[in-house]
Design an enzyme around this catalytic site. Sequence first.
Site, short mmCIF file in Angstrom:
data_model
loop_
_atom_site.label_atom_id
_atom_site.label_comp_id
_atom_site.label_asym_id
_atom_site.label_seq_id
_atom_site.Cartn_x
_atom_site.Cartn_y
_atom_site.Cartn_z
N HIS A 12 47.78 14.10 36.36
CA HIS A 12 49.52 13.81 35.18
C HIS A 12 49.29 12.38 35.09
O HIS A 12 49.56 11.60 35.96
CB HIS A 12 49.98 14.26 35.68
CG HIS A 12 51.58 14.42 35.10
ND1 HIS A 12 52.61 15.64 35.77
CD2 HIS A 12 52.33 13.33 34.87
CE1 HIS A 12 53.49 15.02 34.04
NE2 HIS A 12 52.91 13.94 34.25
N HIS A 14 50.40 8.87 32.60
CA HIS A 14 50.94 8.70 31.06
C HIS A 14 50.09 7.24 30.63
O HIS A 14 50.63 5.93 31.37
CB HIS A 14 52.54 8.35 31.12
CG HIS A 14 53.30 9.58 31.42
ND1 HIS A 14 53.65 10.40 30.45
CD2 HIS A 14 53.61 9.84 32.71
CE1 HIS A 14 54.07 11.51 30.85
NE2 HIS A 14 54.16 11.14 32.57
N LYS A 98 50.67 20.02 27.37
CA LYS A 98 52.39 19.93 27.84
C LYS A 98 53.30 20.26 27.00
O LYS A 98 53.67 20.08 26.00
CB LYS A 98 52.05 18.65 27.97
CG LYS A 98 53.35 18.30 28.52
CD LYS A 98 53.44 18.39 30.29
CE LYS A 98 54.35 18.14 31.17
NZ LYS A 98 54.54 16.59 31.74
N HIS A 137 56.35 20.74 31.99
CA HIS A 137 57.65 19.70 33.32
C HIS A 137 59.18 21.00 33.27
O HIS A 137 60.01 21.33 32.37
CB HIS A 137 58.40 18.52 32.35
CG HIS A 137 59.29 17.48 32.99
ND1 HIS A 137 59.51 16.32 32.80
CD2 HIS A 137 60.74 18.20 33.50
CE1 HIS A 137 60.41 16.23 33.42
NE2 HIS A 137 61.32 16.14 33.55
N HIS A 171 54.23 17.43 38.64
CA HIS A 171 55.01 16.83 39.60
C HIS A 171 56.40 17.57 40.22
O HIS A 171 57.25 17.44 40.53
CB HIS A 171 55.10 15.88 38.65
CG HIS A 171 55.95 16.25 37.30
ND1 HIS A 171 57.40 16.87 37.29
CD2 HIS A 171 55.97 15.49 36.25
CE1 HIS A 171 57.66 16.88 36.18
NE2 HIS A 171 56.82 15.95 35.57
N ASP A 243 51.20 11.01 37.83
CA ASP A 243 52.68 10.71 37.26
C ASP A 243 53.03 8.91 36.76
O ASP A 243 54.00 9.24 36.61
CB ASP A 243 54.08 11.48 36.94
CG ASP A 243 55.15 11.70 36.43
OD1 ASP A 243 54.61 11.48 35.11
OD2 ASP A 243 56.14 12.24 36.34
O1 DOR Z 1 60.25 9.62 35.21
C1 DOR Z 1 59.39 10.73 34.83
N1 DOR Z 1 59.08 9.39 33.32
N2 DOR Z 1 59.24 11.46 33.98
C2 DOR Z 1 59.03 12.40 33.60
O2 DOR Z 1 58.32 13.46 33.00
C3 DOR Z 1 58.35 11.37 32.17
C4 DOR Z 1 57.96 10.14 31.97
C5 DOR Z 1 57.91 8.89 31.17
O3 DOR Z 1 57.11 8.91 29.71
O4 DOR Z 1 58.08 8.09 31.30
ZN ZN Z 2 54.77 12.54 33.50
#
Ligand code: DOR
Ligand code: ZN
Length: 338
Positions: A12, A14, A98, A137, A171, A243
């Site tokens: 997971h 970003h 997702k 999520h 998460h 995450d």
């Molecule tokens: O804290 C987070 N940041 N939780 C999420 O689900 C998304 C993520 C983000 O994309 O910044």
């Molecule tokens: Zn995330």
Amino acid sequence: MTLTLTSPLDMHLHLRDGEMLQTVAPLTAQHFSGAIIMPNLLPPIVTKEALLAYRERILSTLPDTNISSFTPLMTLFFRPDYSREFLEEIHPDLAAIKLYPAGITTNSEGGLSGFDVEELSPVLTAMGDLGIPLCIHGETNGFVMDREAEFVPVYEKLAAAFPDLKIIMEHITTAASVAALDRFDNLYATITLHHLLITLDDVAGGMLQPHLFCKPIAKRYEDREALLQVALNAHPKVMFGSDSAPHPQDAKECPGCAAGVFTAPIALQALAALFDKYDKLDNLQAFVNTNACCIYGITPPRTTVTLKKQPFTVPVKYGEVVPMFAGQEIGWSITTKF
Ligand code: DOR
Ligand code: ZN
């Protein structure tokens, strides 16, 4: 003391786009052999063209040495109207889809506002048939500390209605989600590094710590304990998913602080320190690779990462992003990835 991990995976992650992508993608590729890439860009990834183009942009940021040793495992942003034909066509390039409830976190405005089994049946049945996992999520828009526990009945409803669909509770942060894991064969979970280490006390119990603010918010001590139990013992239905969610420093250190903890470059070192502390280093391979390979049915590029019990001082910044443990020492460091 050293520890060698084979093909560690981050299930997971970003990576963002543009300049931020240039900064963060090489950091993950330096340590991991694959990662599930979140689709919550602006606009979100909802077409095959956008998915393939994003994968190319990710690969183009990597040094030649990492292009064959790191696989970006691509995801689509869930839409209830994806057709079976579309899913069949995109399946070879797709690792998962997702699902975000609408407005629940960063860039999730186009998410889903209801979980009606009948309405979702065509797309979720097709995903189950094709073997495309659904990552969720799982939070309601209730009181912030209760949102995840309130979502558990939704997980259970979907798991019961679509037994062929693999559902990944993303998460997880609560004992309630951990308990749900064993009630349905088709429920799985990712767990972050930060939720294994912190509680709400670390975020807001003293001076407010914006770099530990994330969604779902860190919970109570008994919740963290439940997460530690399954992660440290490498429960076969849990996988490491960082995450790691980078935001520029000025978007974190301000009123209206963005949610997200940036852990990608320090995750394996901190996991080694944590598993070592509990004398569970033997289980780290399953947590960061074997379980995920079984659950997703994937074979990532074969790499080995060697860690050493030798202090590593975390940089105060990577580009514009402040990592977890900025400027602090972690007891383990990475020596090599081949
Ligand atoms: O804290 C987070 N940041 N939780 C999420 O689900 C998304 C993520 C983000 O994309 O910044
Ligand atoms: Zn995330």
